[in-house]
Design a protein around this motif. Structure first.
Motif, mmCIF file in Angstrom:
data_model
loop_
_atom_site.group_PDB
_atom_site.id
_atom_site.type_symbol
_atom_site.label_atom_id
_atom_site.label_comp_id
_atom_site.label_asym_id
_atom_site.label_seq_id
_atom_site.Cartn_x
_atom_site.Cartn_y
_atom_site.Cartn_z
ATOM 1 N N LEU A 4 0.962 -1.166 -0.003
ATOM 2 C CA LEU A 4 -0.082 -0.023 0.004
ATOM 3 C C LEU A 4 0.913 1.199 -0.223
ATOM 4 O O LEU A 4 0.694 2.260 -0.593
ATOM 5 N N ARG A 5 1.896 1.089 0.803
ATOM 6 C CA ARG A 5 2.741 2.490 0.881
ATOM 7 C C ARG A 5 3.620 2.487 -0.584
ATOM 8 O O ARG A 5 3.621 3.660 -1.081
ATOM 9 N N GLY A 9 -1.330 6.733 -6.173
ATOM 10 C CA GLY A 9 -2.426 7.465 -5.399
ATOM 11 C C GLY A 9 -3.730 7.022 -6.013
ATOM 12 O O GLY A 9 -4.581 6.899 -5.068
ATOM 13 N N THR A 10 -4.135 6.639 -7.053
ATOM 14 C CA THR A 10 -5.414 6.081 -7.487
ATOM 15 C C THR A 10 -5.651 4.826 -6.974
ATOM 16 O O THR A 10 -6.609 4.514 -6.499
ATOM 17 N N ASP A 11 -4.646 3.930 -6.843
ATOM 18 C CA ASP A 11 -4.915 2.745 -6.094
ATOM 19 C C ASP A 11 -5.154 2.746 -4.599
ATOM 20 O O ASP A 11 -5.933 1.964 -4.233
ATOM 21 N N VAL A 15 -8.448 1.659 -2.488
ATOM 22 C CA VAL A 15 -8.496 0.880 -1.070
ATOM 23 C C VAL A 15 -9.109 1.727 0.166
ATOM 24 O O VAL A 15 -10.002 1.160 0.745
ATOM 25 N N TYR A 16 -8.720 2.705 0.021
ATOM 26 C CA TYR A 16 -9.373 3.594 1.247
ATOM 27 C C TYR A 16 -10.833 3.745 1.082
ATOM 28 O O TYR A 16 -11.745 3.926 2.015
ATOM 29 N N ARG A 17 -11.467 3.954 -0.188
ATOM 30 C CA ARG A 17 -12.782 4.013 -0.342
ATOM 31 C C ARG A 17 -13.501 2.900 -0.154
ATOM 32 O O ARG A 17 -14.618 2.956 0.427
#
Length: 54
Positions: A4-5, A9-11, A15-17
Motif C-alpha cells: 500500500l505504501r 495514488g489512484t490505487d 483501497v481507502y474508499r
C-alpha cells in the motif's frame, strides 16, 4: 503495508474508499480522527444438512 505504501495514488484511493475510510482533522486539538466503516458482506451463505447454498 509495504504494498500500500508503494502503490500509486489512484490505487490507494480505491483501497481507502472500499474500506470506508474517513479522516477528520481537528486543528485546535492537533488530532486526526480516523474511522473505517467497510460495507457489509455482499453474499450470505446458508448451511443445510445437504451442503451449502448462496
Amino acid at each position: 503495508m509495504k504494498n500500500l505504501r508503494a502503490a500509486d495514488g489512484t490505487d490507494k484511493n480505491n483501497v481507502y474508499r472500499q474500506l470506508g475510510l474517513t479522516m477528520t482533522c481537528d486543528h485546535e486539538k492537533r488530532v486526526v480522527v480516523t474511522e473505517v466503516q467497510p460495507p457489509p458482506p455482499v453474499g450470505v451463505m446458508v448451511v443445510s444438512g445437504g451442503g451449502h447454498t448462496r
